[in-house]
Enzyme design. Structure first.
Site, PDB file in Angstrom:
ATOM      1  N   HIS A  56     -18.431  -3.915   4.686  1.00 44.85           N
ATOM      2  CA  HIS A  56     -17.206  -3.921   3.716  1.00 44.85           C
ATOM      3  C   HIS A  56     -17.067  -4.640   2.669  1.00 44.85           C
ATOM      4  O   HIS A  56     -16.089  -4.945   1.995  1.00 44.85           O
ATOM      5  CB  HIS A  56     -15.848  -3.519   4.534  1.00 44.85           C
ATOM      6  CG  HIS A  56     -15.773  -2.243   5.437  1.00 44.85           C
ATOM      7  ND1 HIS A  56     -15.514  -0.954   4.773  1.00 44.85           N
ATOM      8  CD2 HIS A  56     -15.760  -2.075   6.766  1.00 44.85           C
ATOM      9  CE1 HIS A  56     -15.521  -0.167   5.725  1.00 44.85           C
ATOM     10  NE2 HIS A  56     -15.773  -0.675   7.052  1.00 44.85           N
ATOM     11  N   GLU A  77      -5.610  10.683   7.227  1.00 36.50           N
ATOM     12  CA  GLU A  77      -6.304  11.188   5.980  1.00 36.50           C
ATOM     13  C   GLU A  77      -7.616  12.236   6.245  1.00 36.50           C
ATOM     14  O   GLU A  77      -8.155  12.114   7.277  1.00 36.50           O
ATOM     15  CB  GLU A  77      -6.834  10.167   4.990  1.00 36.50           C
ATOM     16  CG  GLU A  77      -5.824   9.200   4.387  1.00 36.50           C
ATOM     17  CD  GLU A  77      -6.237   8.330   3.345  1.00 36.50           C
ATOM     18  OE1 GLU A  77      -7.544   8.125   3.353  1.00 36.50           O
ATOM     19  OE2 GLU A  77      -5.309   7.447   2.798  1.00 36.50           O
ATOM     20  N   ARG A 129      -6.278  -7.867 -10.824  1.00 33.28           N
ATOM     21  CA  ARG A 129      -6.975  -9.337 -11.192  1.00 33.28           C
ATOM     22  C   ARG A 129      -8.287  -8.848 -11.923  1.00 33.28           C
ATOM     23  O   ARG A 129      -8.784  -7.654 -11.946  1.00 33.28           O
ATOM     24  CB  ARG A 129      -7.245 -10.217  -9.894  1.00 33.28           C
ATOM     25  CG  ARG A 129      -7.864  -9.468  -8.872  1.00 33.28           C
ATOM     26  CD  ARG A 129      -8.367 -10.149  -7.578  1.00 33.28           C
ATOM     27  NE  ARG A 129      -8.528  -9.185  -6.509  1.00 33.28           N
ATOM     28  CZ  ARG A 129      -9.642  -8.443  -6.134  1.00 33.28           C
ATOM     29  NH1 ARG A 129     -10.625  -8.678  -6.949  1.00 33.28           N
ATOM     30  NH2 ARG A 129      -9.522  -7.888  -5.184  1.00 33.28           N
ATOM     31  N   LYS A 167       0.795  -1.282  -0.120  1.00 33.12           N
ATOM     32  CA  LYS A 167       0.146   0.140  -0.020  1.00 33.12           C
ATOM     33  C   LYS A 167       0.890   1.205  -0.027  1.00 33.12           C
ATOM     34  O   LYS A 167       0.504   2.218  -0.736  1.00 33.12           O
ATOM     35  CB  LYS A 167      -0.917   0.105   1.018  1.00 33.12           C
ATOM     36  CG  LYS A 167      -2.087  -0.824   1.089  1.00 33.12           C
ATOM     37  CD  LYS A 167      -3.244  -0.600   2.052  1.00 33.12           C
ATOM     38  CE  LYS A 167      -4.260  -1.710   1.564  1.00 33.12           C
ATOM     39  NZ  LYS A 167      -5.234  -1.893   2.735  1.00 33.12           N
TER      40      LYS A 167
HETATM   41  C1  MV4 Z   1     -11.995   6.336   3.616  1.00 26.31           C
HETATM   42  C2  MV4 Z   1     -13.513   6.900   3.713  1.00 26.31           C
HETATM   43  C3  MV4 Z   1     -13.353   8.121   4.042  1.00 26.31           C
HETATM   44  N1  MV4 Z   1     -12.323   8.950   3.853  1.00 26.31           N
HETATM   45  N2  MV4 Z   1     -11.153   7.114   3.465  1.00 26.31           N
HETATM   46  C4  MV4 Z   1     -13.028   1.728   3.823  1.00 26.31           C
HETATM   47  C5  MV4 Z   1     -12.252   0.407   3.261  1.00 26.31           C
HETATM   48  C6  MV4 Z   1     -10.919   0.922   2.864  1.00 26.31           C
HETATM   49  N3  MV4 Z   1     -10.376   0.295   1.721  1.00 26.31           N
HETATM   50  C7  MV4 Z   1     -11.239   2.415   2.418  1.00 26.31           C
HETATM   51  N4  MV4 Z   1     -12.311   2.799   3.207  1.00 26.31           N
HETATM   52  C8  MV4 Z   1     -12.752   4.098   3.474  1.00 26.31           C
HETATM   53  N5  MV4 Z   1     -11.681   4.839   3.366  1.00 26.31           N
HETATM   54  C9  MV4 Z   1     -11.418   8.468   3.624  1.00 26.31           C
HETATM   55  N6  MV4 Z   1     -10.063   9.292   3.696  1.00 26.31           N
HETATM   56  C10 MV4 Z   1     -14.461   5.947   3.735  1.00 26.31           C
HETATM   57  C11 MV4 Z   1     -14.192   4.545   3.788  1.00 26.31           C
HETATM   58  C12 MV4 Z   1     -15.319   3.640   3.674  1.00 26.31           C
HETATM   59  C13 MV4 Z   1     -15.605   2.870   2.445  1.00 26.31           C
HETATM   60  C14 MV4 Z   1     -14.841   2.867   1.167  1.00 26.31           C
HETATM   61  C15 MV4 Z   1     -15.193   2.233   0.174  1.00 26.31           C
HETATM   62  C16 MV4 Z   1     -16.503   1.284   0.198  1.00 26.31           C
HETATM   63  C17 MV4 Z   1     -16.865   1.329   1.298  1.00 26.31           C
HETATM   64  C18 MV4 Z   1     -16.738   2.005   2.491  1.00 26.31           C
HETATM   65  C19 MV4 Z   1     -17.335   1.978   3.610  1.00 26.31           C
HETATM   66  C20 MV4 Z   1     -16.876   2.883   4.897  1.00 26.31           C
HETATM   67  C21 MV4 Z   1     -16.034   3.480   4.698  1.00 26.31           C
END
Ligand code: MV4
Length: 669
Positions: free
Chosen positions: A235, A200, A292, A116
Site C-alpha cells: 500500500h 463497499e 497537501r 473520512k
Molecule cells: C478498495 C479496493 C477495491 N474495492 N475499495 C486500499 C487502500 C484504501 N485507501 C483503499 N484501497 C482499496 N479500496 C473497493 N471498494 C481496492 C483497494 C486497494 C488499493 C487501492 C488503491 C491503491 C492500491 C490498492 C491496493 C490494494 C487494494
C-alpha cells in the site's frame, strides 16, 4: 510575495521547496532535528534552526517549536511539505494565531477532508461518485449482513478509521461475511480504537488514479490532470506516471470535473489531490482527498510545465492562479520512481546507514533527480527511508521508459540496501511495459520481479581484480615510499614488483563460492584468468571522477568499484554485484578500523584536529575532538599508524555514524 518562508519538513521535499523559493527570490529557513544536523536541507537553506531530538514528536511534529522558529527568524509563512504536520488542523490554527501564513488549504477544508465519514457525505452531496456501499451509522451485524447481500459479492469491509490498507477484508461469499466482519472489527478496535466499519462493492483490478487540482482564493479551481499510482507495494506507491495510460479525453474531463467539484465542496485553496479508484470498465469512485503537495507532484510538473511549489507560494501570498483551465495542456509522458533504502528481498524492510557512495544520473531537460541526501549523509531509522526520486519525461511513454531504464542503470548507491534493481526489473516487466496497470501488478509478477539469485558473470571478478590492483596503485601514489628516487626500480609505478609472485592470485568470495583470479603483468596490460573459466586481456586506469576505465579484450567500458573494507560493490552495465576480497592484510585492517570507533558516536561538531594527515601516531593517541550535546568526545587512534585523511574540518557538523577520518594502521612486522 513573502521575503522569507520556513519549511517545516526535511529530506527531499524540504530541498525541493528551497529550490523554488530561491528561484523566486524568497529566503528560506530550515528546521532540523538531532539526526538531521548538517543534513542536505540544512545545507541548502539560508538559515536553519535546531528544533529538537530525532523522534518526530520532539521536532518535526512539535508545533510550538516550529512556530517559535518562524517567529524568531522573521519568516512570514510556513510550508509544511508532505507528511508530518502538513494536514494537521491544530498546526494550521497555531500558524493563524501567530500571524503566520500556512502554505496550504484553509482550516475548514483540512478538517472536512480529514474526517473520512464527513468527506464521503460531502462528496455524495456534491455528486462526486462514491463506491456503491453502506456508509451508515448502524453497526449491527445483521444489518451489515443485509447491506452486504444487497450490494452483491464480492464486497470489501473497511475500517472507517483505517488507512494504508489496514483493516480491510474482501468477502467473496455470503456465508463468509459474518466471520470476516468480526475479524475486521477486532483488528480495527486494536489498531484504531474504533471498530466502526463500512461495506463497499469490491472493485476488481482497480487502478489508483488521482487528479491534481489547484484553487486560488478568488473562486478559481483547475485540474492539472491525472497521475496513475497503481504500482504499489504494501500500500505504498513506488512508481507514478502522468498521464495515466489509456485515459480517454472524455474520462479525463469527467474525472477532472469530479475532482474540481470535490475541491469546491470544501472551499479548497491551494494544491490538492483527489484520489479515485478506477475500475476496468471506466467507472471511477472517490477514495479521499490529500490536502497537501504530494510526493509524486513532479510528474505533473513535467507534463504541464508548471512549478507547483511556485503556484503554492503565489496562491498563499494572495495571488490569482497564473493560468486558466484552457491554457493548461498535457505535453508528453512522465514517470517517477522512488528510490528507497530498503531490501526488496526482505519484504522491503527499511535499511539504515551511511551513504558511503552515491552517484545519481546526470540531470537534463528529460531527467530530474530530487534527492534528500548526498554522499556521506545517513539514512536514519527515525524517518521515511526514501533516498531520492528519479523523474523522467519524454514525448511518449515508450521513450520515457527508455530514459527511466537508462537513468536507473546510472544510479549507484553503497552503504544501504536499495530498491534500485527491483525498480529496474519493474520497468522491464512486460506487464508494466504494456501498461497493464492495476494495484495487483507487483503480486502477480513476483516470478519476474524476484528472480533466483544468480552467480555474477566472470567479467565481474575480472573487474574486482582490476579494482584491487588500481586502488593499490592509488595508495602507493598517495604515499610514495621513503627515499623518493623515482628512477629506482624499487619505486617504479609500472607494476614491476621484485617480491610479487607472477602470476599473482587474488581470491574473492561471492554467494558462498571462492573464486580465484590469476593476474600476470605483461608490461602494457594484464592477462587475467579464472580457474576453470575465461581468460581476458585487460587494461585499467582511474578516471578523474573515480570511475575505472577498463579495456577487456578490446571492449572499453567505465565501471564503478567501491570498497567498504574487503567488500567490493561493482557497478557495471546497469547492475551491481557484491564480492568480497579475501586478503589477510585487508581483513586485519578492517578489524582495526571497525573497533577503532572512527565514526561519530553521535551528531555533533568538530572542535579540534589533533594530528596531521600522514603523521605517525601511537595507539590511543587523540586524533579529533567532537562536541555533542555540550560534551566533548575524543576520537583516538585504534592502533599505531597514521591518519590518511580527515573528512571534516574544525567547525563542521557531523551526523551520527558519519565516518570521520581514514586511518591506516602501521603494518605489523
Ligand atoms: C478498495 C479496493 C477495491 N474495492 N475499495 C486500499 C487502500 C484504501 N485507501 C483503499 N484501497 C482499496 N479500496 C473497493 N471498494 C481496492 C483497494 C486497494 C488499493 C487501492 C488503491 C491503491 C492500491 C490498492 C491496493 C490494494 C487494494
Amino acid at each position: 510575495m513573502f521575503d522569507r518562508i520556513l519549511i517545516a519538513n526535511r529530506g527531499e521535499i524540504a530541498c525541493r521547496i528551497i529550490r523554488t523559493a530561491r528561484k523566486m527570490g524568497v529566503g528560506t529557513v530550515a528546521v532540523f532535528s538531532t539526526a538531521d544536523a548538517g543534513a542536505r536541507h540544512v545545507r541548502l537553506a539560508d538559515e536553519s534552526v535546531f528544533i529538537g531530538a530525532s523522534e518526530p514528536k520532539e521536532s518535526y511534529l512539535a508545533i510550538d517549536k516550529i512556530v517559535a522558529a518562524a517567529l524568531r527568524t522573521g519568516a512570514q509563512a510556513i510550508h509544511p511539505g508532505y507528511g508530518f504536520l502538513s494536514e494537521n488542523a491544530r498546526f494550521r490554527r497555531a500558524c493563524d494565531d501567530a500571524g503566520l501564513v500556512f502554505i496550504g488549504p484553509p482550516l475548514g477544508a483540512l478538517e472536512k477532508m480529514g474526517s473520512k465519514s464527513q468527506a464521503k457525505k460531502l462528496m455524495a452531496a456534491a455528486q462526486v461518485p462514491l463506491t456503491p456501499g453502506y456508509h451508515g451509522d448502524d453497526q449491527d451485524a445483521a444489518r451489515l449482513q443485509t447491506e452486504a447481500d444487497a450490494i452483491g459479492y464480492p464486497v470489501l469491509i473497511k475500517a472507517s478509521s483505517g488507512g494504508g490498507g489496514k483493516g480491510m477484508r474482501r468477502v467473496d461469499r455470503r456465508l463468509d461475511f459474518a466471520e470476516a466482519l468480526a475479524s475486521c472489527k477486532r483488528e480495527a478496535a486494536a489498531s484504531f480504537s474504533d471498530d466502526h466499519v463500512l461495506i463497499e462493492k469490491y472493485i476488481e483490478r482497480p487502478r489508483h488514479v488521482e487528479i491534481q487540482i489547484f484553487a486560488d482564493g478568488f473562486g478559481e479551481c483547475v485540474s492539472l490532470f491525472e497521475r496513475d499510482c497503481s504500482t504499489q507495494r504494501r500500500h505504498q506507491k513506488i512508481i507514478e506516471e502522468a498521464p495515466a495510460p489509456g485515459m480517454s479525453d472524455e474520462l479525463r474531463r469527467r474525472m477532472g470535473e469530479a475532482a474540481v467539484a470535490a475541491a469546491r465542496a470544501v472551499a479548497y485553496v491551494g494544491a490538492g489531490t483527489v484520489e479515485f479508484i478506477l475500475a476496468p470498465n471506466g467507472e471511477f469512485f472517490f477514495m479521499e482527498m490529500n490536502t497537501r503537495l504530494q510526493v509524486e507532484h513532479p510528474v505533473t510538473e513535467f507534463i504541464t510545465g508548471i512549478d507547483l511549489v511556485e503556484w503554492q507560494l503565489r496562491v498563499a501570498a494572495g495571488e490569482k492562479l497564473p493560468l486558466r483551465q484552457e491554457q493548461i495542456m498535457i505535453g508528453g509522458h512522465a514517470l517517477e520512481a522512488r528510490i528507497y533504502a530498503e531490501d526488496p528481498a526482505r519484504e522491503f524492510l527499511p535499511s539504515t546507514g551511511i551513504l558511503r557512495h552515491l552517484r545519481t544520473p546526470e540531470q537534463s531537460e528529460f531527467v530530474r533527480v530530487d534527492a534528500g541526501a548526498d554522499q556521506g549523509d545517513s539514512i536514519s531509522p527515525y524517518y521515511d527511508p526514501m533516498i531520492a526520486k528519479l523523474i523522467v519525461h519524454d514525448e511518449n511513454r515508450e521513450k520515457a521508459l527508455l530514459r527511466m531504464r537508462r537513468a536507473l542503470a546510472e544510479f549507484e548507491i553503497v552503504g544501504v540496501a536499495t530498491n534500485v534493481e527491483f525498480l529496474s526489473r519493474l520497468f522491464a516487466c512486460p506487464a508494466f511495459v504494456k501498461a497493464e496497470l492495476d494495484t495487483g501488478l507487483i503480486e502477480r509478477e513476483r516470478a519476474f520481479l524476484f528472480p533466483e539469485e544468480q552467480a555474477p558473470p566472470d567479467e565481474v571478478f575480472f573487474i574486482a581484480a582490476l579494482a584491487v590492483l588500481v586502488s593499490e596503485a592509488d595508495l602507493e601514489r598517495a604515499n610514495p615510499p621513503a627515499g623518493n628516487d623515482l628512477r629506482s626500480p624499487w619505486n617504479a609505478r609500472d607494476g614491476w614488483r621484485l617480491n610479487l609472485a607472477d602470476p599473482r592470485i587474488l581470491v574473492f568470495e561471492q554467494g558462498g563460492q571462492r573464486v580465484e583470479v590469476a593476474i600476470a603483468y605483461r608490461g602494457k596490460h594484464f592477462d587475467l584468468s579464472l580457474a576453470g573459466g575465461g581468460i581476458s586481456v585487460a587494461k585499467a586506469r582511474r578516471e578523474a571522477d573515480g570511475r575505472l576505465e577498463l579495456d577487456l579484450d578490446g571492449v572499453v567500458q567505465r565501471v564503478t568499484a567501491i570498497a567498504t573494507g574487503a567488500c567490493w560493490r561493482i557497478f557495471c552495465a546497469g547492475r551491481s554485484w557484491a564480492v568480497t576480497h579475501v586478503d589477510p592484510l585487508e581483513t586485519r585492517r578492517a578489524e582495526a578500523a571497525s573497533h577503532g570507533g572512527l565514526t561519530a558516536p553521535m551528531p555533533g561538531r568538530v572542535i579540534a584536529l589533533l594530528t596531521e594527515a600522514g603523521a605517525r601516531v601511537e595507539k590511543g593517541a587523540p586524533l579529533m575532538i567532537l562536541e555533542a550535546m555540550k560534551m566533548e568526545h575524543r576520537i583516538a587512534a585504534p592502533s599505531e599508524g597514521a591518519v590518511r585523511r580527515f573528512f571534516f574540518a574544525v567547525g563542521d557538523q557531523v551526523t551520527e555514524g558519519a565516518e570521520l577520518l581514514e586511518f591506516e594502521p602501521a603494518e605489523k612486522a
